[in-house]
Design a protein around this motif. Structure first.
Motif, PDB file in Angstrom:
ATOM      1  N   ARG A  48      -1.643  -4.692   9.228  1.00 43.86           N
ATOM      2  CA  ARG A  48      -1.906  -3.864   8.056  1.00 43.86           C
ATOM      3  C   ARG A  48      -0.840  -2.775   8.008  1.00 43.86           C
ATOM      4  NH1 ARG A  48      -3.308  -2.866   2.922  1.00 43.86           N
ATOM      5  NH2 ARG A  48      -3.886  -0.690   2.631  1.00 43.86           N
ATOM      6  N   VAL A  49      -0.157  -2.636   6.870  1.00 41.01           N
ATOM      7  CA  VAL A  49       0.778  -1.531   6.645  1.00 41.01           C
ATOM      8  C   VAL A  49       0.129  -0.616   5.629  1.00 41.01           C
ATOM      9  CG1 VAL A  49       3.074  -0.843   5.873  1.00 41.01           C
ATOM     10  CG2 VAL A  49       2.780  -2.995   7.131  1.00 41.01           C
ATOM     11  N   GLN A  50      -0.241   0.586   6.047  1.00 37.13           N
ATOM     12  CA  GLN A  50      -0.969   1.513   5.175  1.00 37.13           C
ATOM     13  C   GLN A  50      -0.198   2.815   5.042  1.00 37.13           C
ATOM     14  OE1 GLN A  50      -4.998   1.162   4.902  1.00 37.13           O
ATOM     15  NE2 GLN A  50      -5.489   3.262   4.373  1.00 37.13           N
ATOM     16  N   SER A  51      -0.098   3.307   3.812  1.00 38.50           N
ATOM     17  CA  SER A  51       0.508   4.611   3.554  1.00 38.50           C
ATOM     18  C   SER A  51      -0.587   5.670   3.520  1.00 38.50           C
ATOM     19  CB  SER A  51       1.258   4.602   2.220  1.00 38.50           C
ATOM     20  OG  SER A  51       2.309   3.661   2.255  1.00 38.50           O
ATOM     21  N   ALA A  52      -0.233   6.868   3.966  1.00 41.14           N
ATOM     22  CA  ALA A  52      -1.201   7.955   4.036  1.00 41.14           C
ATOM     23  C   ALA A  52      -1.842   8.231   2.684  1.00 41.14           C
ATOM     24  CB  ALA A  52      -0.515   9.223   4.546  1.00 41.14           C
ATOM     25  N   CYS A  53      -3.141   8.490   2.717  1.00 42.77           N
ATOM     26  CA  CYS A  53      -3.868   9.011   1.559  1.00 42.77           C
ATOM     27  C   CYS A  53      -4.815  10.062   2.103  1.00 42.77           C
ATOM     28  CB  CYS A  53      -4.637   7.907   0.834  1.00 42.77           C
ATOM     29  SG  CYS A  53      -5.685   8.551  -0.510  1.00 42.77           S
ATOM     30  N   TYR A  54      -4.330  11.295   2.195  1.00 40.69           N
ATOM     31  CA  TYR A  54      -5.114  12.341   2.850  1.00 40.69           C
ATOM     32  C   TYR A  54      -6.425  12.610   2.112  1.00 40.69           C
ATOM     33  CZ  TYR A  54      -0.597  12.978   5.123  1.00 40.69           C
ATOM     34  OH  TYR A  54       0.578  12.760   5.795  1.00 40.69           O
ATOM     35  N   GLN A  69      -9.946   0.803   2.993  1.00 40.20           N
ATOM     36  CA  GLN A  69      -8.821   0.008   3.489  1.00 40.20           C
ATOM     37  C   GLN A  69      -8.480   0.384   4.927  1.00 40.20           C
ATOM     38  OE1 GLN A  69      -5.702   0.592   0.528  1.00 40.20           O
ATOM     39  NE2 GLN A  69      -6.257  -1.351  -0.418  1.00 40.20           N
ATOM     40  N   LEU A  70      -8.493   1.684   5.227  1.00 40.63           N
ATOM     41  CA  LEU A  70      -8.200   2.158   6.572  1.00 40.63           C
ATOM     42  C   LEU A  70      -9.220   1.625   7.568  1.00 40.63           C
ATOM     43  CD1 LEU A  70      -6.463   4.378   8.256  1.00 40.63           C
ATOM     44  CD2 LEU A  70      -8.499   5.783   7.941  1.00 40.63           C
ATOM     45  N   GLU A  71     -10.504   1.845   7.284  1.00 39.75           N
ATOM     46  CA  GLU A  71     -11.550   1.453   8.221  1.00 39.75           C
ATOM     47  C   GLU A  71     -11.616  -0.067   8.392  1.00 39.75           C
ATOM     48  OE1 GLU A  71     -15.381   3.280   7.464  1.00 39.75           O
ATOM     49  OE2 GLU A  71     -14.718   4.830   8.878  1.00 39.75           O
ATOM     50  N   THR A  72     -11.524  -0.784   7.288  1.00 40.98           N
ATOM     51  CA  THR A  72     -11.618  -2.241   7.362  1.00 40.98           C
ATOM     52  C   THR A  72     -10.428  -2.811   8.117  1.00 40.98           C
ATOM     53  OG1 THR A  72     -12.821  -2.261   5.270  1.00 40.98           O
ATOM     54  CG2 THR A  72     -11.881  -4.353   6.012  1.00 40.98           C
ATOM     55  N   TYR A  86       1.024   2.785  10.162  1.00 45.19           N
ATOM     56  CA  TYR A  86       0.633   3.889   9.284  1.00 45.19           C
ATOM     57  C   TYR A  86       1.863   4.710   8.926  1.00 45.19           C
ATOM     58  CZ  TYR A  86      -2.407   7.608   7.464  1.00 45.19           C
ATOM     59  OH  TYR A  86      -3.049   8.514   6.661  1.00 45.19           O
ATOM     60  N   MET A  87       2.184   4.728   7.628  1.00 41.00           N
ATOM     61  CA  MET A  87       3.354   5.441   7.119  1.00 41.00           C
ATOM     62  C   MET A  87       2.915   6.774   6.510  1.00 41.00           C
ATOM     63  SD  MET A  87       5.128   2.020   5.403  1.00 41.00           S
ATOM     64  CE  MET A  87       5.975   2.981   4.196  1.00 41.00           C
ATOM     65  N   LEU A  88       3.576   7.853   6.911  1.00 42.59           N
ATOM     66  CA  LEU A  88       3.179   9.195   6.474  1.00 42.59           C
ATOM     67  C   LEU A  88       3.834   9.541   5.137  1.00 42.59           C
ATOM     68  CD1 LEU A  88       3.399  10.983   9.931  1.00 42.59           C
ATOM     69  CD2 LEU A  88       1.354  10.203   8.761  1.00 42.59           C
ATOM     70  N   CYS A  89       3.515   8.753   4.117  1.00 38.16           N
ATOM     71  CA  CYS A  89       4.105   8.986   2.788  1.00 38.16           C
ATOM     72  C   CYS A  89       2.996   8.894   1.745  1.00 38.16           C
ATOM     73  CB  CYS A  89       5.233   8.005   2.503  1.00 38.16           C
ATOM     74  SG  CYS A  89       4.816   6.267   2.723  1.00 38.16           S
ATOM     75  N   ASP A  90       2.365  10.019   1.476  1.00 41.01           N
ATOM     76  CA  ASP A  90       1.238  10.063   0.542  1.00 41.01           C
ATOM     77  C   ASP A  90       1.726   9.876  -0.895  1.00 41.01           C
ATOM     78  OD1 ASP A  90      -1.309  10.483  -0.584  1.00 41.01           O
ATOM     79  OD2 ASP A  90      -1.780  12.027   0.887  1.00 41.01           O
ATOM     80  N   GLY A  91       0.772   9.558  -1.776  1.00 39.41           N
ATOM     81  CA  GLY A  91       1.115   9.388  -3.183  1.00 39.41           C
ATOM     82  C   GLY A  91       1.994   8.185  -3.446  1.00 39.41           C
TER      83      GLY A  91
END
Length: 199
Positions: A48-54, A69-72, A86-91
């Motif tokens: 899973r490649v996920q971008s930050a969504c604070y 998406q994060l938890e699953t 986990y990529m630290l790029c929100d928005g």
């Protein structure tokens, strides 16, 4: 691509224990990529490649499905083995300031996310995936089963010579996030069966 500094440590979570890696291309927080690794066998691990969504992941906003998406993703990767990047790029890479401004336009004027970003003169999805591909190659991964609905993510990894088999990562829309998800499907081309954009 320059070589990052790398640090790692065990990380205990409610899903189980991962090995947490930090890949730091600079001291700027956004130049860091995290990888949570659960033991995997074979040459095509679950990824899973996920971008930050604070707002979604930390404050559990109901206006998106990012917390789901994060938890699953973490649950499945801990269970099946694989890598959560986990990529630290929100928005969607536009940055937190643009994201919050866009959220306000959405709330005040009823525009969807894509329309709000257009109003702000921001690209809808400027993310790049070279660093995610670097992380996969660091662990010897040349082929993966990718949890995603985003065709840009698939294309981005393929452009970096990672073979990708897509696995659906779709939550059930809710009254609070249906408009957001519909915008992703209809205007960004995300593959989502509830909106007729996935097979």
């Amino acid at each position: 691509m320059t070589q990052p500094q790398i640090a790692n440590s065990p990380l205990n979570t409610k899903y189980g224990t991962f090995e947490l890696y930090n890949f730091a291309w600079s001291d700027n927080e956004q130049d860091n990529v995290l990888a949570l690794v659960s033991n995997f066998e074979g040459n095509t691990p679950l990824v899973r490649v996920q971008s930050a969504c604070y707002t979604g992941e930390i404050f559990e906003s109901t206006d998106c499905d990012c917390h789901w998406q994060l938890e699953t993703g973490l649950h499945r990767i801990q269970k099946e083995g694989g890598i959560f990047i986990y990529m630290l790029c929100d928005g969607r890479g536009a940055g937190l300031l643009t994201k919050i401004r866009g959220m306000n336009i959405t709330a005040m004027e009823g525009l969807d996310t894509a329309e709000a970003y257009e109003r702000l003169g921001s690209p809808l999805d400027p993310r790049e995936y070279e660093r995610a591909a670097f992380v996969l190659k660091h662990f010897g991964v040349a082929s993966c089963r990718l949890l995603t609905n985003n065709p840009r993510k698939i294309a981005g990894l393929k452009e970096c010579d990672i073979d990708v088999i897509r696995e659906e990562h779709m939550s059930d829309p809710t009254p609070q996030n249906e408009s957001y998800l519909r915008s992703k499907a209809k205007k960004l081309g995300h593959m989502m069966k509830p909106f007729g954009t996935d097979g």
